[in-house]
Design a protein around this motif. Structure first.
Motif, PDB file in Angstrom:
ATOM      1  N   SER A 122     -12.624 -38.215  45.374  1.00 40.99           N
ATOM      2  CA  SER A 122     -12.850 -37.154  46.357  1.00 40.99           C
ATOM      3  C   SER A 122     -13.910 -36.180  45.851  1.00 40.99           C
ATOM      4  O   SER A 122     -14.003 -35.914  44.654  1.00 40.99           O
ATOM      5  CB  SER A 122     -11.545 -36.398  46.606  1.00 40.99           C
ATOM      6  N   ILE A 123     -14.697 -35.649  46.765  1.00 39.22           N
ATOM      7  CA  ILE A 123     -15.659 -34.623  46.349  1.00 39.22           C
ATOM      8  C   ILE A 123     -15.151 -33.229  46.723  1.00 39.22           C
ATOM      9  O   ILE A 123     -15.865 -32.251  46.646  1.00 39.22           O
ATOM     10  CB  ILE A 123     -17.063 -34.890  46.956  1.00 39.22           C
ATOM     11  N   LYS A 124     -13.866 -33.163  47.087  1.00 36.95           N
ATOM     12  CA  LYS A 124     -13.268 -31.876  47.460  1.00 36.95           C
ATOM     13  C   LYS A 124     -12.281 -31.405  46.390  1.00 36.95           C
ATOM     14  O   LYS A 124     -11.862 -32.168  45.535  1.00 36.95           O
ATOM     15  CB  LYS A 124     -12.529 -32.015  48.792  1.00 36.95           C
ATOM     16  N   ARG A 125     -11.891 -30.143  46.484  1.00 39.49           N
ATOM     17  CA  ARG A 125     -10.921 -29.566  45.555  1.00 39.49           C
ATOM     18  C   ARG A 125      -9.501 -29.590  46.100  1.00 39.49           C
ATOM     19  O   ARG A 125      -8.561 -29.279  45.373  1.00 39.49           O
ATOM     20  CB  ARG A 125     -11.250 -28.081  45.339  1.00 39.49           C
ATOM     21  N   SER A 126      -9.352 -29.880  47.356  1.00 43.59           N
ATOM     22  CA  SER A 126      -8.041 -29.732  47.989  1.00 43.59           C
ATOM     23  C   SER A 126      -7.482 -31.075  48.449  1.00 43.59           C
ATOM     24  O   SER A 126      -8.194 -32.082  48.452  1.00 43.59           O
ATOM     25  CB  SER A 126      -8.164 -28.782  49.180  1.00 43.59           C
ATOM     26  N   GLY A 127      -6.217 -31.068  48.816  1.00 39.49           N
ATOM     27  CA  GLY A 127      -5.600 -32.256  49.402  1.00 39.49           C
ATOM     28  C   GLY A 127      -4.984 -33.216  48.407  1.00 39.49           C
ATOM     29  O   GLY A 127      -4.599 -34.327  48.757  1.00 39.49           O
ATOM     30  N   PHE A 128      -4.856 -32.812  47.125  1.00 36.36           N
ATOM     31  CA  PHE A 128      -4.323 -33.725  46.103  1.00 36.36           C
ATOM     32  C   PHE A 128      -2.789 -33.676  46.000  1.00 36.36           C
ATOM     33  O   PHE A 128      -2.181 -34.542  45.395  1.00 36.36           O
ATOM     34  CB  PHE A 128      -4.939 -33.419  44.730  1.00 36.36           C
ATOM     35  N   GLY A 129      -2.178 -32.633  46.572  1.00 37.51           N
ATOM     36  CA  GLY A 129      -0.734 -32.418  46.416  1.00 37.51           C
ATOM     37  C   GLY A 129       0.137 -33.611  46.785  1.00 37.51           C
ATOM     38  O   GLY A 129       1.025 -33.988  46.021  1.00 37.51           O
ATOM     39  N   PRO A 130      -0.100 -34.240  47.948  1.00 39.88           N
ATOM     40  CA  PRO A 130       0.754 -35.373  48.334  1.00 39.88           C
ATOM     41  C   PRO A 130       0.686 -36.549  47.357  1.00 39.88           C
ATOM     42  O   PRO A 130       1.562 -37.405  47.353  1.00 39.88           O
ATOM     43  CB  PRO A 130       0.194 -35.786  49.699  1.00 39.88           C
ATOM     44  N   PHE A 131      -0.346 -36.577  46.521  1.00 42.08           N
ATOM     45  CA  PHE A 131      -0.537 -37.701  45.583  1.00 42.08           C
ATOM     46  C   PHE A 131      -0.139 -37.348  44.149  1.00 42.08           C
ATOM     47  O   PHE A 131      -0.328 -38.144  43.232  1.00 42.08           O
ATOM     48  CB  PHE A 131      -1.982 -38.182  45.621  1.00 42.08           C
ATOM     49  N   LEU A 132       0.402 -36.138  43.967  1.00 42.55           N
ATOM     50  CA  LEU A 132       0.854 -35.724  42.634  1.00 42.55           C
ATOM     51  C   LEU A 132       1.898 -36.724  42.116  1.00 42.55           C
ATOM     52  O   LEU A 132       2.840 -37.042  42.823  1.00 42.55           O
ATOM     53  CB  LEU A 132       1.462 -34.310  42.720  1.00 42.55           C
ATOM     54  N   PHE A 133       1.714 -37.213  40.905  1.00 42.20           N
ATOM     55  CA  PHE A 133       2.609 -38.222  40.282  1.00 42.20           C
ATOM     56  C   PHE A 133       2.779 -39.448  41.176  1.00 42.20           C
ATOM     57  O   PHE A 133       3.878 -39.992  41.319  1.00 42.20           O
ATOM     58  CB  PHE A 133       3.994 -37.611  39.982  1.00 42.20           C
ATOM     59  N   ASP A 134       1.700 -39.891  41.780  1.00 44.94           N
ATOM     60  CA  ASP A 134       1.774 -40.920  42.817  1.00 44.94           C
ATOM     61  C   ASP A 134       2.576 -42.163  42.417  1.00 44.94           C
ATOM     62  O   ASP A 134       3.399 -42.646  43.178  1.00 44.94           O
ATOM     63  CB  ASP A 134       0.362 -41.336  43.240  1.00 44.94           C
ATOM     64  N   GLU A 135       2.323 -42.677  41.202  1.00 47.06           N
ATOM     65  CA  GLU A 135       2.974 -43.940  40.809  1.00 47.06           C
ATOM     66  C   GLU A 135       4.459 -43.761  40.510  1.00 47.06           C
ATOM     67  O   GLU A 135       5.222 -44.721  40.552  1.00 47.06           O
ATOM     68  CB  GLU A 135       2.253 -44.569  39.610  1.00 47.06           C
TER      69      GLU A 135
END
Lengths: 212, 468
Positions: free
Chosen positions: A32-45
């Motif tokens: 991603s080239i953005k700073r936001s939107g990563f929360g739903p993927f925290l600890f994804d695996e």
């Protein structure tokens, strides 16, 4: 950057040492080239049964129910309780971005990896180093009490449990000042632009080959 | 009065100002960049209408997302392609001393191209939004990884806000045995100090075994300093450093060269310098290393057996071992040299330089990969490394052995491009991290030297290179 002063936040315990930044936010999300939107993927695996991809809608993904983030009792947690060497591995700031985006603003651990530790401060997250004995106690209390919260006060540098017991933590005056006021460090540093220019001139005279 | 360590000298020569609490503004000489950790920094500059303070400090190229085969087909993943194109656009707008776009003849892994072009020099401060920036400490440069906010800070101010680290000396004396490499020294050190052993420290590597390493070996060692928790690793510059740099494109020339070399000779820890921690190791006792778990500290000699969690008393450690064995699909007490592998990766900023490829080729020469090994990827660190290897015929040795010879890039070290492990696949890898999912979701990584990786490819399982 948003300011941090005080918090009375629900605690989520992540009971494993050496949690690395690949686990916090796997590499596919770094595209991603953005700073936001990563929360739903925290600890994804650890959090989902399938493999996450950037842009995915996470609302209907199959969950690994045992993982702490998926347990209803920790929903809305703002304090992440962790073990030694939290945030080791890569320098990716996507790790604190994901943690912050997921709603956490305090992490308590016996130790942190250096780069992750400084990345936290740039994103309004307060990383607190507590002794292994205190962290053990917090894990025990958190397991025993549903809705376990900790009260964190940056001004007095204290963390207080529901029983009113408290401990203090260290933070450099510079970091405390920036975090409490949500300051832009670049703006602060540029107040010293003349000193940087003067240093640069002297440095260039001594080692001109650094400036070709 | 106590003398100064190399770290002290590097630090003190870059302090712009110091606050009363010890927080310093440190001047940055070299800013390396790749596509993954820079876009948000440039976006921040734009939003604040700021410029790059010193564009000629920037050396950049895309490496994480770039494919390692079928370059004519371009970058297929549109998200990866956008990130690489964003770097192109940002460098065009803000400027750089060196930029090698995708498919440029000299493009490669940023930590390989910095030194090979002479843009990494002793006495410099070097940063990059990448933890393996510690690699450049091999030249006696103070080099470490930073986050994206710090990338933006360096772009805007040419400085970094930092506090002085503690100083650790790791002294490896004596001589390593045949088949024991810089990678084995690095892994043995991490096995000893742990992945958090260097936290808060800058580590200087010294002693006869370190002096005996080539520049490539020193880069491998300093590269792995971060896996021991230390942001920065250091080796004092010496005649080998000077010989390596002489004549490189961006190395000083003429009178500047002589002046630079004279200065570089002062970049050593004084005899009476005081370190906060000193660790001594005997090189002769280091054996070829293989990681068995999901942290680089979970490492053993090739002749050892996978640990048994029942023997660990500490509950947190026992839990780590159990989780690692479950993830890695290994049974306690399995001899390491009986572990069968599915894939091999020879490459990464740790082990993709010409010396690494020569070492792997020497093992593979005249042999074939084992039938159970599905893929052996050999990924050179840069265009220059690739051409050198091909000039020496190494590519032919690899392809004759059934290995794949690829285009340069980070590749399967972190699997951001198409090179990755499938769930459950086991890989002998010359990279730097064996974290869960690092080389692909569910993939199982064992870190080894290039020699050990090539030998595993031939045998189909780990083997002691000394008896191979």
């Amino acid at each position: 950057m948003k300011a941090f002063t005080t918090l009375n936040g629900l605690v989520c315990p992540l009971d494993r040492a050496n949690v690395d930044t690949d686990a916090i936010i796997p590499k596919q999300f770094l595209k991603s080239i953005k700073r936001s939107g990563f929360g739903p993927f925290l600890f994804d695996e650890w959090r989902y049964k399938d493999v996450g991809e950037p842009g995915m809608d996470c609302t209907n993904r199959p969950l690994k129910k045992d993982f702490v983030l998926n347990q209803p009792r920790y929903k809305g947690a703002q304090v992440l309780l962790a073990r030694d060497n939290f945030g080791c591995g890569s320098s990716r700031e996507h790790a604190p971005w994901a943690i912050e985006d997921c709603g956490f603003c305090v992490i308590i651990a016996p130790s942190f990896a250096d780069i992750f530790f400084s990345n936290c401060y740039k994103n309004g997250i307060l990383p607190i180093v507590a002794s292994a004995a205190i962290v053990d106690q917090l894990f025990r209390e958190c397991a025993a009490q549903k809705g376990y919260k900790l009260r964190v006060d940056l001004e007095t540098q204290t963390v207080r449990n529901p029983a009113g017991e408290w401990f203090t933590f260290d933070i450099t005056p510079h970091r405390k000042h920036c975090l409490m006021n949500g300051l832009d460090e670049i703006g602060l540093t540029l107040q010293h632009a003349n000193e940087i220019k003067a240093f640069e001139k002297k440095h260039k005279a001594a080692q001109p080959w650094l400036f070709n | 009065m106590a003398g100064k360590t190399l770290y002290d000298k590097l630090w003190e020569s870059h302090v712009v100002r110091e606050e009363s609490d010890g927080t310093c503004l440190i001047y940055i000489d070299r800013h390396l960049m790749h596509e993954v950790t820079s876009p948000q920094a440039f976006e921040g500059l734009r939003l604040a209408q700021r410029k790059a303070w010193r564009k000629d400090s920037i050396v950049a190229n895309p490496d994480h997302n770039t494919p390692t085969n079928n370059w004519d087909g371009g970058i297929k993943d549109p998200i990866s392609r956008l990130q690489v194109e964003t770097l192109d656009a940002n460098i065009k707008d803000f400027g750089a001393l060196v930029y090698f776009p995708f498919k440029h003849a000299n493009q490669g892994i940023i930590h390989v191209i910095g030194p090979e072009n002479g843009t990494t020099l002793p006495g410099m401060t070097v940063v990059c939004g990448d933890s393996h920036t510690s690699t450049h400490g091999a030249f006696g440069a103070l080099a470490h990884g930073i986050g994206t906010s710090e990338v933006e800070h360096v772009l805007a101010t040419q400085t970094l806000i930092a506090k002085r680290s503690k100083r650790m000396l790791i002294k490896v004396d004596g001589k390593v045995g045949a088949g024991v490499t810089a990678k084995d020294i690095a892994l043995a050190i991490i096995g000893k100090i742990g992945t958090a052993g260097g936290t808060g420290y800058a580590i200087e590597f010294g002693g006869a075994a370190i002096r005996a390493l080539s520049m490539e070996g020193r880069m491998t060692l300093c590269n792995m300093a971060i896996e021991g928790g230390a942001r920065a690793g250091l080796v004092a510059p010496d005649a080998k450093t000077v010989a390596y740099l002489k004549g490189r494109q961006y190395a000083p020339k003429g009178a500047d060269w002589d002046k630079a070399v004279a200065y570089w000779k002062t970049l050593v820890s004084d005899r009476n310098a005081k370190f906060d921690t000193v660790i001594e190791m005997d090189a002769a006792k280091i054996e070829p290393q293989v990681t068995w778990g999901t942290s680089p500290e979970q490492v053993l000699s090739v002749g050892a057996k996978v640990p048994n969690p029942a023997k660990e008393k500490d509950a947190v450690k026992r839990g780590s071992i159990e989780r690692a064995l479950a993830y890695m699909g290994l049974k306690a007490d399995t001899p390491i040299n009986q572990i069968q592998i599915d894939k091999v990766f020879i490459g990464s900023c740790t082990n993709s330089r010409i010396e690494d490829l020569r070492a792997a080729a020497a093992v593979a020469k005249g042999k074939r990969k084992a039938a159970n090994v599905k893929l052996v990827l050999v990924v050179p660190g840069s265009g220059q490394v690739k051409r050198q290897a091909e000039a020496e015929g190494l590519d032919k040795i690899f392809t004759a052995a059934g290995f794949e010879w690829r285009e340069p890039g980070c590749s399967m070290c972190l699997a951001m491009n198409a090179d990755r492990l499938a769930a459950g696949e086991r890989c002998a890898s010359t990279s730097n991290r064996n974290f869960e999912g690092r080389q692909g979701a569910g993939g199982r990584t064992h870190l080894v030297s290039p020699e050990m990786a090539a030998a595993a490819a031939i045998a189909g399982h780990f083997v002691d290179i000394r008896s191979f």
